[in-house]
Design a protein around this motif. Sequence first.
Motif, PDB file in Angstrom:
ATOM      1  N   VAL A  92       2.089   5.047   7.413  1.00 24.67           N
ATOM      2  CA  VAL A  92       3.043   3.946   7.219  1.00 24.67           C
ATOM      3  C   VAL A  92       4.258   4.416   6.428  1.00 24.67           C
ATOM      4  O   VAL A  92       5.407   4.176   6.816  1.00 24.67           O
ATOM      5  CB  VAL A  92       2.363   2.768   6.483  1.00 24.67           C
ATOM      6  N   ALA A  93       4.008   5.109   5.330  1.00 25.18           N
ATOM      7  CA  ALA A  93       5.117   5.582   4.497  1.00 25.18           C
ATOM      8  C   ALA A  93       6.009   6.546   5.275  1.00 25.18           C
ATOM      9  O   ALA A  93       7.234   6.504   5.169  1.00 25.18           O
ATOM     10  CB  ALA A  93       4.569   6.257   3.241  1.00 25.18           C
ATOM     11  N   LEU A 123       2.378  14.643  -7.858  1.00 24.73           N
ATOM     12  CA  LEU A 123       3.012  15.884  -7.380  1.00 24.73           C
ATOM     13  C   LEU A 123       3.996  16.424  -8.415  1.00 24.73           C
ATOM     14  O   LEU A 123       3.953  17.600  -8.780  1.00 24.73           O
ATOM     15  CB  LEU A 123       3.745  15.630  -6.065  1.00 24.73           C
ATOM     16  N   LEU A 172      -2.645  13.484  -2.901  1.00 30.41           N
ATOM     17  CA  LEU A 172      -3.274  12.239  -3.350  1.00 30.41           C
ATOM     18  C   LEU A 172      -4.519  11.927  -2.531  1.00 30.41           C
ATOM     19  O   LEU A 172      -5.588  11.657  -3.067  1.00 30.41           O
ATOM     20  CB  LEU A 172      -2.283  11.081  -3.239  1.00 30.41           C
ATOM     21  N   ASP A 173      -4.365  11.978  -1.216  1.00 31.02           N
ATOM     22  CA  ASP A 173      -5.493  11.647  -0.353  1.00 31.02           C
ATOM     23  C   ASP A 173      -6.598  12.692  -0.462  1.00 31.02           C
ATOM     24  O   ASP A 173      -7.786  12.357  -0.427  1.00 31.02           O
ATOM     25  CB  ASP A 173      -5.018  11.517   1.101  1.00 31.02           C
ATOM     26  N   HIS A 217      -7.953   3.505   3.562  1.00 32.14           N
ATOM     27  CA  HIS A 217      -7.332   4.473   4.453  1.00 32.14           C
ATOM     28  C   HIS A 217      -6.070   5.019   3.810  1.00 32.14           C
ATOM     29  O   HIS A 217      -5.581   4.479   2.825  1.00 32.14           O
ATOM     30  CB  HIS A 217      -6.999   3.817   5.796  1.00 32.14           C
ATOM     31  N   SER A 218      -5.529   6.077   4.414  1.00 29.75           N
ATOM     32  CA  SER A 218      -4.310   6.673   3.877  1.00 29.75           C
ATOM     33  C   SER A 218      -3.098   5.818   4.199  1.00 29.75           C
ATOM     34  O   SER A 218      -2.958   5.303   5.312  1.00 29.75           O
ATOM     35  CB  SER A 218      -4.115   8.066   4.450  1.00 29.75           C
ATOM     36  N   ALA A 219      -2.211   5.698   3.241  1.00 27.95           N
ATOM     37  CA  ALA A 219      -0.959   4.988   3.481  1.00 27.95           C
ATOM     38  C   ALA A 219       0.101   5.924   4.040  1.00 27.95           C
ATOM     39  O   ALA A 219       1.222   5.485   4.315  1.00 27.95           O
ATOM     40  CB  ALA A 219      -0.472   4.352   2.186  1.00 27.95           C
ATOM     41  N   LEU A 252      12.120   3.992   1.452  1.00 27.82           N
ATOM     42  CA  LEU A 252      11.042   3.043   1.739  1.00 27.82           C
ATOM     43  C   LEU A 252      11.540   1.607   1.585  1.00 27.82           C
ATOM     44  O   LEU A 252      11.272   0.738   2.433  1.00 27.82           O
ATOM     45  CB  LEU A 252       9.871   3.308   0.793  1.00 27.82           C
ATOM     46  N   ARG A 270      -7.442  -2.270   4.551  1.00 26.59           N
ATOM     47  CA  ARG A 270      -6.392  -1.261   4.451  1.00 26.59           C
ATOM     48  C   ARG A 270      -6.666  -0.181   3.422  1.00 26.59           C
ATOM     49  O   ARG A 270      -6.411   1.001   3.642  1.00 26.59           O
ATOM     50  CB  ARG A 270      -5.075  -1.949   4.025  1.00 26.59           C
ATOM     51  N   MET A 271      -7.119  -0.606   2.234  1.00 25.19           N
ATOM     52  CA  MET A 271      -6.976   0.256   1.059  1.00 25.19           C
ATOM     53  C   MET A 271      -7.819   1.526   1.075  1.00 25.19           C
ATOM     54  O   MET A 271      -7.540   2.445   0.318  1.00 25.19           O
ATOM     55  CB  MET A 271      -7.282  -0.544  -0.209  1.00 25.19           C
ATOM     56  N   ALA A 300       1.518   9.093  -5.705  1.00 31.54           N
ATOM     57  CA  ALA A 300       1.482  10.414  -5.094  1.00 31.54           C
ATOM     58  C   ALA A 300       2.608  11.290  -5.632  1.00 31.54           C
ATOM     59  O   ALA A 300       2.393  12.447  -6.003  1.00 31.54           O
ATOM     60  CB  ALA A 300       1.584  10.304  -3.574  1.00 31.54           C
ATOM     61  N   ALA A 357       2.863  15.288  -1.238  1.00 28.48           N
ATOM     62  CA  ALA A 357       2.380  14.371  -2.264  1.00 28.48           C
ATOM     63  C   ALA A 357       1.222  13.527  -1.744  1.00 28.48           C
ATOM     64  O   ALA A 357       0.198  13.379  -2.401  1.00 28.48           O
ATOM     65  CB  ALA A 357       3.516  13.477  -2.750  1.00 28.48           C
ATOM     66  N   PHE A 358       1.384  12.988  -0.538  1.00 28.26           N
ATOM     67  CA  PHE A 358       0.292  12.198   0.034  1.00 28.26           C
ATOM     68  C   PHE A 358      -0.906  13.085   0.346  1.00 28.26           C
ATOM     69  O   PHE A 358      -2.050  12.661   0.205  1.00 28.26           O
ATOM     70  CB  PHE A 358       0.755  11.456   1.280  1.00 28.26           C
ATOM     71  N   HIS A 373       0.824  -1.210   0.000  1.00 24.70           N
ATOM     72  CA  HIS A 373       0.000   0.000   0.000  1.00 24.70           C
ATOM     73  C   HIS A 373       0.861   1.265   0.000  1.00 24.70           C
ATOM     74  O   HIS A 373       0.650   2.195  -0.778  1.00 24.70           O
ATOM     75  CB  HIS A 373      -0.927  -0.026   1.218  1.00 24.70           C
ATOM     76  N   ALA A 374       1.846   1.274   0.888  1.00 25.55           N
ATOM     77  CA  ALA A 374       2.725   2.437   0.959  1.00 25.55           C
ATOM     78  C   ALA A 374       3.483   2.617  -0.356  1.00 25.55           C
ATOM     79  O   ALA A 374       3.619   3.736  -0.869  1.00 25.55           O
ATOM     80  CB  ALA A 374       3.703   2.290   2.123  1.00 25.55           C
TER      81      ALA A 374
END
Lengths: 236, 236
Positions: B217-218, A165, B165-166, B212-214, A222, B209-210, A161, B161-162, A153-154
Amino acid sequence: MAKPVVPEDARRRRRPTRRGVVLSERLIVETALRMLREHGSAGLSARRLGAALGADPSTLYRYFDGMDALTLAIGEELIGRALDGWAVTGQWRHDLRELGLRIHGAYLSHPQAAVLTAGRVTGRPREIAADEAVLGILRTAGFPDPEAVLIYHAFIDQSLAFAALDAGALALSEPSRTSDEGQWESTYARLPADEYPHISATRRLLAARMNHSAYPVALDMLLASAESRLQALRAG
Amino acid sequence: MAKPVVPEDARRRRRPTRRGVVLSERLIVETALRMLREHGSAGLSARRLGAALGADPSTLYRYFDGMDALTLAIGEELIGRALDGWAVTGQWRHDLRELGLRIHGAYLSHPQAAVLTAGRVTGRPREIAADEAVLGILRTAGFPDPEAVLIYHAFIDQSLAFAALDAGALALSEPSRTSDEGQWESTYARLPADEYPHISATRRLLAARMNHSAYPVALDMLLASAESRLQALRAG
DNA sequence: TCCTTATGCCAACACCATTGACCTTATCTT
DNA sequence: AAGATAAGGTCAATGGTGTTGGCATAAGGA
């Protein structure tokens, strides 16, 4: 409101346009991609695309529900191109790195489309194939399922992402982009050292770095973190 | 082309509009944020913003060079809100984690605005303050300058970036969003196990999981990687 | 050959950002 | 207090956009 939009494979009568061009979804998408690349960030518009095809703008609505549908079709084409020629070698870290860079690169080669497309779950065959591949690489490498899902997922979201960006930066209209890129040379580099000591002390490094993508670095971090988790799992 | 655009703190004569509203950069930005929240990212236009303020659209050009400059001001406001009440504790990893989550959260609280602004370098005071803070944390923690700049860049771009995306997922129009979110329940979960063994084997974990935001974790993976680099530096 | 209709074209609509000319009035100067 | 200056408002116009409904024409089945 209901535009019929005959699906591509049901089309029978292909009437050439006034300028003799015979249209098709394929031709339209490819022309759009070429325009995006050549005309660059100046962008894609129904009128211009029509002109490039030698057709009236409204004709496009016989093939796509609107500009948004056209954009999604372009995005799908991009995912396909990212996976073309990619193959698993068995070295999980190398494989993931390669795939990440390919996805990022494919989107960046068409920034306008990437901006609109990178955040969407399409559920199309090519996208599913990518997901399956990433999960397979991680599980085969020895990550237990919960861990594999987290990292998958990450990984995938981080790739998309950053693609979005970085594409966004390229997709800016000309004046905005040069203004953004100039920031590090102008404003930031001339900040008073007593008030902003850290920016000031690193201004040359910053100027050299900030106009490039941070994705490769973030990707490697990562993967490095994933690798040490794996080693910890094996040890413990 | 040279629009004067008197800077906010040099303004002296504040003439009310025809409808009695007294304008200011602050009022304009806040109104724009409210409009974005209520009507979505397509809902912000010079004309509408003017109407909401009870002013002619062209009046906005007395305050901003154009819609693009207004967008940057909105982004600056969001970063400011992220920094409000944030303070360095001295534990670098904890501080960065907190800051990253705050930035991500601030943008997500205005998804429509985030989509427009998360990719832009504003060069305004509060953005610079954030940059200075992150660089300071890393250099103080003991990272040598080149390393600090790399990690700073990856950290800040990863956050933005996240966020974009989110935010993009939240900003989708209603039908698109529920369709996207349903993918993991419908298409993906029902794939044939022999063709997609890995997705199939993890389908429950994926479904959980999918949506939700990753990002958390990242972010943790990035910080973990940074920490082991630091330890390697100290050891070697 | 004739009919149906897919598919192209045209004109128009409503919206957009942006600009230049003009006018009004808040504030400074005398 | 009166006048000058120009900040900051309004108005009208330009050239762009996506999109739509009506119309014409030719492609292909009958």
